[in-house]
Motif scaffolding. Structure first.
Motif, PDB file in Angstrom:
ATOM      1  N   GLN A  46       0.823  -1.213   0.000  1.00 17.58           N
ATOM      2  CA  GLN A  46       0.000   0.000   0.000  1.00 17.58           C
ATOM      3  C   GLN A  46       0.853   1.259   0.000  1.00 17.58           C
ATOM      4  N   HIS A  47       1.999   1.203   0.673  1.00 13.57           N
ATOM      5  CA  HIS A  47       2.839   2.389   0.825  1.00 13.57           C
ATOM      6  C   HIS A  47       3.994   2.444  -0.173  1.00 13.57           C
ATOM      7  N   SER A  48       4.274   1.324  -0.794  1.00 16.31           N
ATOM      8  CA  SER A  48       5.343   1.266  -1.789  1.00 16.31           C
ATOM      9  C   SER A  48       4.900   0.327  -2.919  1.00 16.31           C
ATOM     10  N   PRO A  49       3.921   0.793  -3.700  1.00 20.64           N
ATOM     11  CA  PRO A  49       3.371  -0.061  -4.758  1.00 20.64           C
ATOM     12  C   PRO A  49       4.460  -0.592  -5.684  1.00 20.64           C
ATOM     13  N   GLY A  50       4.350  -1.881  -5.972  1.00 20.34           N
ATOM     14  CA  GLY A  50       5.297  -2.492  -6.896  1.00 20.34           C
ATOM     15  C   GLY A  50       6.649  -2.811  -6.284  1.00 20.34           C
ATOM     16  N   PHE A  51       6.767  -2.774  -4.946  1.00 19.83           N
ATOM     17  CA  PHE A  51       8.067  -3.088  -4.347  1.00 19.83           C
ATOM     18  C   PHE A  51       8.451  -4.515  -4.737  1.00 19.83           C
ATOM     19  N   HIS A  74      11.403   1.044  -2.249  1.00 20.27           N
ATOM     20  CA  HIS A  74      11.909   2.260  -2.878  1.00 20.27           C
ATOM     21  C   HIS A  74      11.319   3.414  -2.074  1.00 20.27           C
ATOM     22  N   ALA A  75      12.112   3.986  -1.186  1.00 19.62           N
ATOM     23  CA  ALA A  75      11.650   5.059  -0.306  1.00 19.62           C
ATOM     24  C   ALA A  75      11.730   6.392  -1.027  1.00 19.62           C
ATOM     25  N   THR A  76      10.620   7.114  -0.986  1.00 22.88           N
ATOM     26  CA  THR A  76      10.560   8.401  -1.677  1.00 22.88           C
ATOM     27  C   THR A  76      10.676   9.592  -0.731  1.00 22.88           C
ATOM     28  N   LEU A  81       7.764   6.853   4.831  1.00 19.29           N
ATOM     29  CA  LEU A  81       8.247   5.952   5.883  1.00 19.29           C
ATOM     30  C   LEU A  81       7.402   6.079   7.146  1.00 19.29           C
ATOM     31  N   ASN A  82       7.033   7.296   7.514  1.00 13.89           N
ATOM     32  CA  ASN A  82       6.207   7.506   8.703  1.00 13.89           C
ATOM     33  C   ASN A  82       4.829   6.874   8.532  1.00 13.89           C
ATOM     34  N   PHE A  85       5.155   3.092   8.813  1.00 17.92           N
ATOM     35  CA  PHE A  85       5.353   2.732  10.215  1.00 17.92           C
ATOM     36  C   PHE A  85       4.023   2.738  10.971  1.00 17.92           C
ATOM     37  N   HIS A  86       3.245   3.792  10.791  1.00 15.57           N
ATOM     38  CA  HIS A  86       1.987   3.919  11.521  1.00 15.57           C
ATOM     39  C   HIS A  86       0.966   2.873  11.074  1.00 15.57           C
ATOM     40  N   SER A  87       0.929   2.553   9.800  1.00 19.57           N
ATOM     41  CA  SER A  87       0.019   1.513   9.313  1.00 19.57           C
ATOM     42  C   SER A  87       0.393   0.148   9.878  1.00 19.57           C
ATOM     43  N   LEU A  88       1.678  -0.140   9.920  1.00 18.15           N
ATOM     44  CA  LEU A  88       2.129  -1.416  10.481  1.00 18.15           C
ATOM     45  C   LEU A  88       1.773  -1.508  11.964  1.00 18.15           C
TER      46      LEU A  88
END
Length: 98
Positions: A46-51, A74-76, A81-82, A85-88
């Motif tokens: 969800q946070h890094s589509p296509g990882f 792939h961090a943008t 990242l925040n 983290f919060h979703s996890l």
């Protein structure tokens, strides 16, 4: 177990400066369960589509009580990242994100 978000980690004077975009390894630790890996991978997607799903590694703790899921995204930016983290952490199943 100590819990820190990427923002809190960045507040340290000794923390290295991250240059975005970059390949960013993440280790997510939680209680062992048959669906833990799937849950984590779905949130990461969800946070890094296509990882790269080939980067996913599941490691059991020595006593089998915990599992860690290791991924590379792939961090943008810090906001991405925040949010990840919060979703996890919102799952209630994740103890630590490193």
């Amino acid at each position: 177990m100590q819990q820190t978000s990427p923002t809190e980690q960045g507040a340290s004077q000794d923390a290295p400066k991250i240059e975005f975009p970059c390949q960013y390894p993440i280790k997510i630790v939680g209680d062992a369960a048959p669906d833990f890996k799937v849950t984590v991978v779905d949130i990461v997607e969800q946070h890094s589509p296509g990882f790269d799903r080939r980067s996913v590694r599941l490691v059991d703790s020595r006593n089998g009580r915990f599992q860690s899921v290791r991924v590379v995204i792939h961090a943008t930016g810090q906001d991405q990242l925040n949010a990840l983290f919060h979703s996890l952490k919102a799952t209630g199943r994740v103890h630590m994100v490193m």
